[in-house]
Scaffold this active site. Sequence first.
Site, PDB file in Angstrom:
ATOM      1  N   LYS A  23      14.123   7.672   2.401  1.00  0.00           N
ATOM      2  CA  LYS A  23      13.635   6.845   3.512  1.00  0.00           C
ATOM      3  C   LYS A  23      14.779   6.227   4.330  1.00  0.00           C
ATOM      4  O   LYS A  23      14.533   5.527   5.301  1.00  0.00           O
ATOM      5  CB  LYS A  23      12.744   5.721   2.967  1.00  0.00           C
ATOM      6  CG  LYS A  23      11.640   6.163   2.016  1.00  0.00           C
ATOM      7  CD  LYS A  23      10.509   6.852   2.737  1.00  0.00           C
ATOM      8  CE  LYS A  23       9.336   7.213   1.849  1.00  0.00           C
ATOM      9  NZ  LYS A  23       8.571   6.122   1.318  1.00  0.00           N
ATOM     10  N   ASP A  29       6.299  -4.233  -0.926  1.00  0.00           N
ATOM     11  CA  ASP A  29       5.628  -3.132  -0.228  1.00  0.00           C
ATOM     12  C   ASP A  29       6.596  -1.965  -0.055  1.00  0.00           C
ATOM     13  O   ASP A  29       7.820  -2.135  -0.172  1.00  0.00           O
ATOM     14  CB  ASP A  29       5.128  -3.629   1.145  1.00  0.00           C
ATOM     15  CG  ASP A  29       3.968  -2.797   1.676  1.00  0.00           C
ATOM     16  OD1 ASP A  29       3.704  -1.707   1.134  1.00  0.00           O
ATOM     17  OD2 ASP A  29       3.334  -3.252   2.651  1.00  0.00           O
ATOM     18  N   GLY A  30       6.072  -0.818   0.245  1.00  0.00           N
ATOM     19  CA  GLY A  30       6.885   0.354   0.532  1.00  0.00           C
ATOM     20  C   GLY A  30       7.227   0.426   2.010  1.00  0.00           C
ATOM     21  O   GLY A  30       6.911  -0.484   2.785  1.00  0.00           O
ATOM     22  N   ALA A  31       7.885   1.516   2.410  1.00  0.00           N
ATOM     23  CA  ALA A  31       8.200   1.743   3.827  1.00  0.00           C
ATOM     24  C   ALA A  31       8.401   3.238   4.039  1.00  0.00           C
ATOM     25  O   ALA A  31       8.617   3.988   3.087  1.00  0.00           O
ATOM     26  CB  ALA A  31       9.447   0.972   4.235  1.00  0.00           C
ATOM     27  N   GLU A  61      -0.654  -5.052   6.184  1.00  0.00           N
ATOM     28  CA  GLU A  61       0.684  -5.198   5.583  1.00  0.00           C
ATOM     29  C   GLU A  61       1.521  -6.207   6.366  1.00  0.00           C
ATOM     30  O   GLU A  61       2.232  -7.028   5.790  1.00  0.00           O
ATOM     31  CB  GLU A  61       1.390  -3.839   5.549  1.00  0.00           C
ATOM     32  CG  GLU A  61       0.778  -2.895   4.533  1.00  0.00           C
ATOM     33  CD  GLU A  61       1.336  -1.489   4.596  1.00  0.00           C
ATOM     34  OE1 GLU A  61       1.226  -0.777   3.607  1.00  0.00           O
ATOM     35  OE2 GLU A  61       1.879  -1.084   5.650  1.00  0.00           O
ATOM     36  N   THR A 117       0.845  -1.198   0.000  1.00  0.00           N
ATOM     37  CA  THR A 117       0.000   0.000   0.000  1.00  0.00           C
ATOM     38  C   THR A 117       0.881   1.249   0.000  1.00  0.00           C
ATOM     39  O   THR A 117       1.946   1.251   0.626  1.00  0.00           O
ATOM     40  CB  THR A 117      -0.912  -0.011   1.237  1.00  0.00           C
ATOM     41  OG1 THR A 117      -1.790  -1.143   1.130  1.00  0.00           O
ATOM     42  CG2 THR A 117      -1.760   1.254   1.345  1.00  0.00           C
ATOM     43  N   GLY A 118       0.419   2.303  -0.686  1.00  0.00           N
ATOM     44  CA  GLY A 118       1.163   3.564  -0.720  1.00  0.00           C
ATOM     45  C   GLY A 118       1.506   3.931  -2.149  1.00  0.00           C
ATOM     46  O   GLY A 118       1.199   3.200  -3.090  1.00  0.00           O
TER      47      GLY A 118
END
Length: 224
Positions: free
Chosen positions: A120, A80-82, A102, A28-29
């Site tokens: 990040k 996935d993102g972070a 997640e 998600t994101g």
Amino acid sequence: MNVEEMRRAVAERAASLVDPGMTVGLGTGRTAALVVRAIAARTLAITGVATSEATAKLAGELGIPLATLDTVRRLDLCIDGADEFDPRLDLIKGLGGALLREKLVAQAAARLVIIVDEEKRVTRLGERSPLPVEVVPFGWTHTRDRLTALGVIPSLRVRDNQPVLTDGGNLLLDCRLALSIDARLLGAEIKALTGVVDHGLFLGMADTVLVGTPSGVEELRRDR
Ligand code: 5RP
């Protein structure tokens, strides 16, 4: 390369890890949305497991067949993102509001690949991002006060003057962390609080972090 281009580059690299027949966790994101689009563009016969209603909607629009987590015992891959990653490849996640699903999907996957731009990167978790903590609405101010007693500074996530609700109908407390935290200890203490559903510390979970940098994609792998 600007941030958007860096995100696209890591999304393309992550999508190239997907083979036909795989069951893939879809994060998600903003960055995860790019990978969902890149996977769809490859028109592979895969099954996706979405980590949020937003991702399920996007995947549905792009024609990616979806399964629910309960119909799948093991995923081949989760991408996935972070919000932050540190030198151990420990993560803060959840600014997109989907940390619980997640984490559930990532834990069911044989491999977790995280895609980020280099903004990040931190030397210690909490340096830039607050730690999102998902709490049940009932008695949330008491849960907030117990979090404060652990030494963090929680604030209720609001949008348009309304509390943000997760897909599970819970609230999010974004917690500023002290300079010197022991992430494992803090994670265990937070998780043990009644009223807390889960937190955005993803410790020892990422196998690979793909970092978008101005000079290309950097691949980091966790030592086992
Ligand atoms: C959602 C998340 C996201 O992966 C995280 O917030 C990164 O999102 P973006 O790629 O938009 O920066 O944890 O709960």
